[in-house]
Design an enzyme around this catalytic site. Structure first.
Site, PDB file in Angstrom:
ATOM      1  N   ASP A  10       0.852  -1.181   0.000  1.00 24.88           N
ATOM      2  CA  ASP A  10       0.000   0.000   0.000  1.00 24.88           C
ATOM      3  C   ASP A  10       0.895   1.242   0.000  1.00 24.88           C
ATOM      4  O   ASP A  10       1.812   1.377   0.825  1.00 24.88           O
ATOM      5  CB  ASP A  10      -0.902   0.012   1.238  1.00 24.88           C
ATOM      6  CG  ASP A  10      -1.956   1.092   1.149  1.00 24.88           C
ATOM      7  OD1 ASP A  10      -3.035   0.805   0.598  1.00 24.88           O
ATOM      8  OD2 ASP A  10      -1.712   2.218   1.649  1.00 24.88           O
ATOM      9  N   ILE A  11       0.619   2.145  -0.954  1.00 25.25           N
ATOM     10  CA  ILE A  11       1.430   3.371  -1.066  1.00 25.25           C
ATOM     11  C   ILE A  11       1.142   4.262   0.133  1.00 25.25           C
ATOM     12  O   ILE A  11      -0.026   4.529   0.467  1.00 25.25           O
ATOM     13  CB  ILE A  11       1.106   4.104  -2.381  1.00 25.25           C
ATOM     14  CG1 ILE A  11       1.385   3.193  -3.593  1.00 25.25           C
ATOM     15  CG2 ILE A  11       1.898   5.402  -2.491  1.00 25.25           C
ATOM     16  CD1 ILE A  11       0.959   3.780  -4.917  1.00 25.25           C
ATOM     17  N   GLU A  44      -4.700   2.526  -4.152  1.00 24.89           N
ATOM     18  CA  GLU A  44      -3.243   2.477  -4.075  1.00 24.89           C
ATOM     19  C   GLU A  44      -2.745   1.163  -3.505  1.00 24.89           C
ATOM     20  O   GLU A  44      -1.591   1.069  -3.063  1.00 24.89           O
ATOM     21  CB  GLU A  44      -2.725   3.649  -3.213  1.00 24.89           C
ATOM     22  CG  GLU A  44      -3.052   3.547  -1.738  1.00 24.89           C
ATOM     23  CD  GLU A  44      -4.413   4.151  -1.387  1.00 24.89           C
ATOM     24  OE1 GLU A  44      -4.592   4.546  -0.243  1.00 24.89           O
ATOM     25  OE2 GLU A  44      -5.290   4.243  -2.279  1.00 24.89           O
TER      26      GLU A  44
END
Length: 542
Positions: A404-405, A447
């Site tokens: 996950d960004i 994301e």
């Protein structure tokens, strides 16, 4: 050529259908209506007959009770003359053969006169004698006789003194087989069977079915212990079929009497009931088949006049109807074809090519994320389970990375959604460059990304995750004149043991990696965390 696909075959089919369908519908309607009428008539007859049996049985019981009552009031002149009393009892038995024994019981319940008693007997505690003390004549429930040891009915009538005081009772004993024989004599049909049962389904009288006599059994207290199958409670109003105790399929009705203590049941075998009906249906079916055999040849002859001229053309085009989307349209020589058939061929080839291309495009889009070029969740659901199953069968490890960004919303807020899309594409390329060709890389949505790494244990998966994290951290994204630096948090889990989350190994693996990801974010982001059981209670941020 599959003849069933030809126009001629279809015409033959519909010709056959045109003849047989009305005949079948008519035959089915006739069969259903006839069965309803036959069953309804049989059910009505059985209900009427059973009501007659009930009246006859109740009349018989009342007659026996009235005989005992009348004898108690008129047949005994002197209770102190034992010889005269014995003589009166013998005379009563001679004229009332339905009774097997008759006794006189003193006011305290002791049997004083009657057949010779092996031991003194007192019936003062019996319910029927206690009712006699109250001045009520009564018919007992089924009891086991102390003399014959057979199930019996007791008819008891009070015997009064001249001043009205209770002087004892006259007790008549009737073997239950007497009532059984009376029921057998009431049958109008050979295959019908009537019997008595208790309200809770225990047999009171014998029953004859398929040349087999079933005798009821009783325990020493006179309680029946032979179970029998009973018709439903609404059998008087609605016909009900069931399999009786002998496994015979019957139509049954039941009628309660004797204050609901007893049920009078009548059964009629379905095979006997529908014997004549089956013969009528067979004859009607034979007539319908003969009619169809006469009509179908005329219809087929008329159909051949229509199909003859176009049969050659349909033979050439039939192969196309079995084509697949990934095959080219087969070549046909169209120079000598009529213009209508030529147009049909050209249009079909054009449409087949368009459909084939559209199907390929749709299949690609349905499994691919258009922004990043990675697989999507649908591909994960389709292929992820297959990958995990293959690892399980080969006894190989399988790991999952959930990525996950970090602070991706701030990227969108600060640089806009176009820059956000560039970041997603950059992360997708970095992940794809780091994994093996056999690894599955998925954009889960937003994301969030996932990697399914077959034949990879936890240590190798952690090493892969750290390589991806470092590569992303060291690869800034150019957005206009700005350089966007991003980091990523990763959760790692491997497959092992029974699923803790969800119902499948795939659900469990994704959930474990998701909780490890949550732990990585909780500890400050830009790090990799490995799943452990202490994270079971961890809740991924939504």
């Amino acid at each position: 050529m599959a003849r069933s696909q030809s126009i001629a075959s279809r015409i033959r089919f519909f010709s056959f259908l045109l003849v047989t369908l009305p005949l079948c519908v008519s035959l089915l309607t006739f069969a259903v209506v006839s069965r309803i009428l036959v069953v309804g008539g049989a059910h009505h007859d059985m209900v009427v007959e059973l009501q007659h049996h009930k009246l006859t049985t109740e009349r018989w019981l009342n007659e026996q009770l009235q005989s005992i009552t009348f004898f108690a009031h008129t047949g005994i002149s002197d209770l102190h003359d034992t010889a005269a009393l014995q003589q009166a009892l013998r005379v009563f038995l001679n004229y009332h053969t339905s009774f097997s024994q008759v006794f006189y019981a003193s006011p305290d319940g002791s049997l004083l006169t009657g057949p010779e008693l092996p031991v003194p007997i007192n019936v003062g505690d019996r319910g029927y004698f206690q009712k006699a003390r109250q001045g009520l004549p009564v018919v007992s429930p089924v009891l086991v006789s102390r003399f014959s040891h057979n199930p019996s009915l007791i008819f008891c009538a009070p015997l009064p003194f001249a001043d009205g005081r209770f002087a004892g009772a006259v007790i008549g004993v009737t073997d239950l087989r007497t009532l059984d024989e009376a029921l057998l004599r009431l049958h109008r049909r050979q295959n019908d069977q009537s019997f008595l049962a208790t309200a809770d389904g225990y047999l009171l009288t014998s029953r004859l079915q398929e040349n087999t006599i079933i005798l009821p059994r009783y325990n020493p207290e006179g309680i029946p212990v032979t179970r029998t199958v009973l018709p439903p409670e609404d059998s008087l109003s609605t016909p009900h079929f069931y399999r009786n105790t002998q496994g015979v399929y019957v139509l049954g009705v039941r009628l309660a009497f004797k204050s609901g203590q007893w049920l009078l049941v009548q059964e009629r075998p379905v095979r006997a009931m529908l014997g004549g009906y089956s013969w009528i249906i067979a004859m009607t079916m034979a007539g319908a088949l003969a009619t169809a055999a006469l009509l179908i040849p005329f219809l087929l002859k008329a159909g051949r006049r229509i199909t003859g001229p176009i049969e050659e053309i349909s033979t050439m085009s039939e192969e196309l109807t079995h084509g697949h989307y990934d095959k080219e349209c087969p070549y046909l020589h169209t120079a000598d074809m009529p213009p209508e058939i030529r147009r049909l061929y050209d249009n079909f080839c054009f449409m087949a090519e368009r459909v084939s291309q559209q199907m390929r495009d749709l299949e690609h889009l349905s499994f691919c994320d258009t922004l990043t070029g990675l697989h999507n969740r649908r591909h994960l659901a389709h292929e992820g389970t297959r990958t995990i199953t293959a690892c399980t069968e080969a006894d190989l490890p399988c790991s999952c990375l959930m990525l996950d960004i970090d602070f991706f919303k701030q990227v969108n807020d600060a640089w806009g959604h176009d820059a956000g899309d560039m970041v997603l594409q950059s992360v997708a390329r970095t992940i794809s460059n780091a994994v093996r060709s056999k690894d599955m890389t998925i954009r889960m949505g937003g994301e969030e990304f996932a990697v399914i790494a077959p034949a990879t244990d936890t240590a190798s998966a952690f090493s892969l995750a750290e390589r991806i994290r470092r590569n992303i951290e060291s690869t800034p994204v150019q957005a206009a004149d700005d350089e966007i630096r991003i980091t990523i948090s990763i959760g790692v889990a491997d497959m092992g043991g029974a699923p803790i989350f969800g119902t499948t190994q795939l659900d469990d693996l994704l959930a474990k990696a998701d909780r490890a990801l949550y732990q990585a974010k909780k500890k400050g982001r830009n790090r990799t965390e490995i799943w452990s059981e202490k994270l079971i209670a961890a809740a991924p941020d939504g």
